[in-house]
Each structure stands twice: as structure tokens, then as C-alpha cells.
Write an enzyme that holds these catalytic residues in place. Structure first.
Site, PDB file in Angstrom:
ATOM      1  N   CYS A   1       0.039   3.557   2.951  1.00 31.28           N
ATOM      2  CA  CYS A   1       0.616   3.088   4.219  1.00 31.28           C
ATOM      3  C   CYS A   1       2.090   3.457   4.308  1.00 31.28           C
ATOM      4  O   CYS A   1       2.576   3.863   5.368  1.00 31.28           O
ATOM      5  CB  CYS A   1       0.429   1.578   4.343  1.00 31.28           C
ATOM      6  SG  CYS A   1      -1.289   1.019   4.283  1.00 31.28           S
TER       7      CYS A   1
ATOM      8  N   CYS B   1       0.846  -1.189   0.000  1.00 28.52           N
ATOM      9  CA  CYS B   1       0.000   0.000   0.000  1.00 28.52           C
ATOM     10  C   CYS B   1       0.886   1.244   0.000  1.00 28.52           C
ATOM     11  O   CYS B   1       1.652   1.470   0.946  1.00 28.52           O
ATOM     12  CB  CYS B   1      -0.922  -0.005   1.216  1.00 28.52           C
ATOM     13  SG  CYS B   1      -1.886   1.507   1.412  1.00 28.52           S
TER      14      CYS B   1
END
Length: 275
Positions: free
Chosen positions: A126, A123
């Protein structure tokens, strides 16, 4: 020193043969080898030319060996490289390994605030948010941050209904789950506001809840997880409670109204006579 320092000279039985052989003569296909000043002939498959016999020299390492050693060293250096979610971790940040570890961590935290960070290694949001989360953890040493890697705990995340990343859940003491949301660098204000709201210390008025009962039941129902949860038995009502339930207090009956007095002529006569 009697070391073999031999200079061998190869001679072919041709008119221009080796003159160093001297009186030993010239033989076709033979080798004249001189050891310590004396010459001797030895058969050799070589035809013509000179051959030097001396101490053996070390050969350079082959290209294949050099390439393999370089590749091994590169693999070792890459293997020691830290992952992005392992960089900048603070003492109050810890990775979750199992579902039981998550439940126990929330129970053992007591009344302290616990933030569960669900992330995925692939991600980009993230990855970009991770340094700021580490900064929040450094500024809030009294708050515990738990990291859950989606790639390692997919089944657990599905049971907890976590499908969007990065995702955060706040827990505290007897209140259990306080809030849950997803945010990125663009919406980091959500995280700041939630941390400012729930960070102050509060005393629990009951037992520590940890995960919600629905979450615990979902983890128990997941066969991929080694997690067990036993629901607390419901307390049966006592005799006093049963008496109160069976024979409740009866409502009071209303007071009957007084009879009305007619204002007719007959009533007036009775009143005047004193009856």
C-alpha cells in the site's frame, strides 16, 4: 549609589589572620565584612578563606531542564510529521470515517465513477502504491477516490469481505459495483485497465444503487457499526395483474381433421350414382 557592593573577607583568629581588619582585631570564626568603607564582624561557619558579597549572578540552566526542553521540541516536531497515506492527496481524494459516510458518498456521487481504496498503514505494498494512486487521481479529476483505513475500520472491512490489501472497488450510478480487485506495483495494469474501461461518462437509467444490497445488509447486521438500512417494501400486485395471473388466456383447440374417404368399390358406386 547605595547598592550593596560589599566585599567580605573571612578571617580566622590565627597568627596569619586578615590584615584588612585593622584595629577591629582578630576573632576566631568571625567574618570581617566591609560595607561602604567600614568594617564589621559577623559570625560564620566557614573556617578561613575569603568570601565576596556582591550582586547575584544568574546560574546556567541545569542539564535536566535543557534535556527536557530538547525532548519536548523533538516530540512536537515528530507529532507534526504527516503519515504516508496523507501525502500527495488531491482534491478528489477523501478519507472515509464511518460506514454511513461510505454509503452516503456513493449515493451522492450520482453517475460519477467512485473508486474505494482499502489500505492498511502497515502494508508495504500500500505504501509503495500510494504515490501512483495519487497520480491517477490528479489525471482524473472527474473520478472520486475514497480511502478506507483498515486499522481504523476493521469491523467495516470485515463486513465488506475485504481482507487483502491494497484492495479497490469501482462503483457507478445505477450499475452499482462495477469491479473489485487487488493489485500492487507489479500488477498496476489491472488498475489502469479498469480505470480506462469505466471512466467514460454514462447516464444511469434508474436510481443510484451505491453499495450492493448484500453489503448494506452485512453492515446493518454488524453490531459494532452504527449503520441502519431499511429494505424497500415489495410492491403488491394490482387487481389487473391478479386477473391476468388468475385467468390467463386459454389456448386454442386444434381444428379437427377431415374424415378420410375410402377408395373401395362401394364408394365408387355411390359416387357414380351421384349420391
Amino acid at each position: 549609589m547605595a547598592a550593596v557592593q560589599a566585599m567580605a573577607k573571612v578571617s580566622v583568629g590565627s597568627p596569619g589572620g586578615n590584615r584588612a581588619a585593622g584595629s577591629l582585631g582578630r576573632r576566631r570564626g568571625a567574618v570581617a565584612v566591609r560595607f561602604g568603607g567600614s568594617w564589621s564582624w559577623r559570625k560564620s561557619p566557614f573556617v578561613g578563606g575569603r568570601m565576596a558579597v556582591g550582586p547575584r549572578r544568574s546560574r546556567p540552566a541545569s542539564r535536566n531542564l535543557v534535556a527536557s526542553s530538547v525532548q519536548v521540541s523533538m516530540n512536537l516536531s515528530f507529532g507534526k510529521t504527516m503519515k504516508w497515506w496523507e501525502k500527495g492527496l488531491q482534491p478528489n481524494m477523501r478519507a472515509i470515517h464511518t460506514a454511513q459516510d461510505l454509503a452516503d458518498s456513493l449515493i451522492n456521487a450520482g453517475d460519477g465513477l467512485v473508486i474505494v481504496d482499502f489500505f492498511s498503514p502497515g502494508c508495504a505494498g500500500c505504501h509503495a502504491l500510494h504515490p501512483k494512486i495519487c497520480q491517477f487521481a490528479e489525471r482524473s479529476p472527474d473520478v472520486q477516490f475514497l480511502q478506507v483505513n483498515f486499522e481504523e475500520h476493521k469491523s467495516m472491512c470485515h463486513s465488506l469481505h475485504v481482507h487483502v490489501f491494497p484492495f479497490f472497488r469501482f462503483y457507478r450510478g445505477a450499475q452499482g459495483r462495477l469491479c473489485s480487485f487487488s493489485c500492487t506495483n507489479a500488477t498496476i495494469k489491472k488498475f489502469k485497465d479498469a480505470l480506462a474501461k469505466h471512466r467514460p461518462d454514462r447516464c444511469s437509467l434508474g436510481p443510484i444503487r451505491g453499495l450492493e444490497e448484500s453489503e448494506l445488509l452485512a453492515l446493518t447486521a454488524n453490531k459494532d457499526l452504527k449503520f441502519t438500512y431499511t429494505r424497500e417494501p415489495e410492491v403488491a400486485p394490482t387487481m389487473d395483474d391478479a386477473t391476468e395471473i388468475i385467468t390467463p388466456d386459454l389456448p386454442r383447440l386444434p381444428t379437427p381433421p377431415k374424415p378420410l374417404v375410402r377408395q373401395g368399390s362401394e364408394d365408387r358406386a355411390l359416387v357414380s350414382l351421384g349420391r
